[in-house]
Design an enzyme around this catalytic site. Sequence first.
Site, PDB file in Angstrom:
ATOM      1  N   SER A   1      -5.911   7.792   4.204  1.00 51.49           N
ATOM      2  CA  SER A   1      -5.009   6.423   5.229  1.00 51.49           C
ATOM      3  C   SER A   1      -4.445   7.605   6.212  1.00 51.49           C
ATOM      4  O   SER A   1      -4.907   9.096   6.302  1.00 51.49           O
ATOM      5  CB  SER A   1      -3.563   6.001   4.801  1.00 51.49           C
ATOM      6  OG  SER A   1      -2.562   5.292   5.995  1.00 51.49           O
TER       7      SER A   1
ATOM      8  N   TYR B   1       5.135   7.559   1.284  1.00 52.19           N
ATOM      9  CA  TYR B   1       3.956   7.415   2.056  1.00 52.19           C
ATOM     10  C   TYR B   1       3.156   8.043   2.371  1.00 52.19           C
ATOM     11  O   TYR B   1       2.864   8.755   1.457  1.00 52.19           O
ATOM     12  CB  TYR B   1       4.151   5.351   2.411  1.00 52.19           C
ATOM     13  CG  TYR B   1       2.490   5.477   2.040  1.00 52.19           C
ATOM     14  CD1 TYR B   1       2.260   4.698   1.144  1.00 52.19           C
ATOM     15  CD2 TYR B   1       1.987   5.577   3.494  1.00 52.19           C
ATOM     16  CE1 TYR B   1       0.608   4.380   1.690  1.00 52.19           C
ATOM     17  CE2 TYR B   1       0.805   4.903   3.985  1.00 52.19           C
ATOM     18  CZ  TYR B   1       0.406   4.418   3.109  1.00 52.19           C
ATOM     19  OH  TYR B   1      -0.871   4.328   2.634  1.00 52.19           O
TER      20      TYR B   1
END
Length: 236
Positions: A137, A150
């Site tokens: 990501s 996360y």
Amino acid sequence: MNVVITGASRGIGRAIAEAFAAEGANLFLCSRNIREDEGWQNSLKTKYGVEIFGHDVDLSIESEVSGMGEIISNVFPEVDVLVNNAGIFIPGSIYNEPHGALDISLRTNLISAYLLTRQMLPAMMKRGQGHIFNICSTASLKAYPNGGAYSISKWALLGFSRNLREEMKPFGIKVTSVFPGPTLTSSWEGTNLPENRFMESADVAKMVIASSGLSYQACVEDILLRPLAGDISQVD
């Protein structure tokens, strides 16, 4: 070509599955509820004439990952591409996110990829070929507000991917880290932002397919994609 994709029931994983099926690849797809999508899988089989196997699994549980590795080996004696896409996003900051957020994020976003990759590697190394995509990501590269566990887990996934790339060079196995920016998936459900502030899952899939089709001598190490207008900030 035989392709294994985790987290394949929706979003980026689903788009990657559709793209590989269009290329004539046989698929092993897994998620917590992939069997609920048998209609979608059957439509891909009919449209592209490929074999598709679905397996329900909770990738945050080590024993389930290990068991799935054995099933994959029975279905596909040879795996050409592994896409580690399974992930979970729990919003919050380190100081206020739910207790256990880091544990479940690490087990789902990092450890599942580590364990499954370890099971796929011996056969790939013996053959001297294979391609592993780790869906990281932009949060692997830059900290964001409300990212918390996360972001930590995605930074760790990037570390795993970087290390794996170096280790696999002598064995002819490619490793690609993929960094999607904001993509219109279920993680953004309820947002008030317009769709043009997001990429489409198919955009990520197209780049994965392109990278998987290069000559044996070429390896795309990183794929970084962001929306045309850039990342989404607090101002947005």
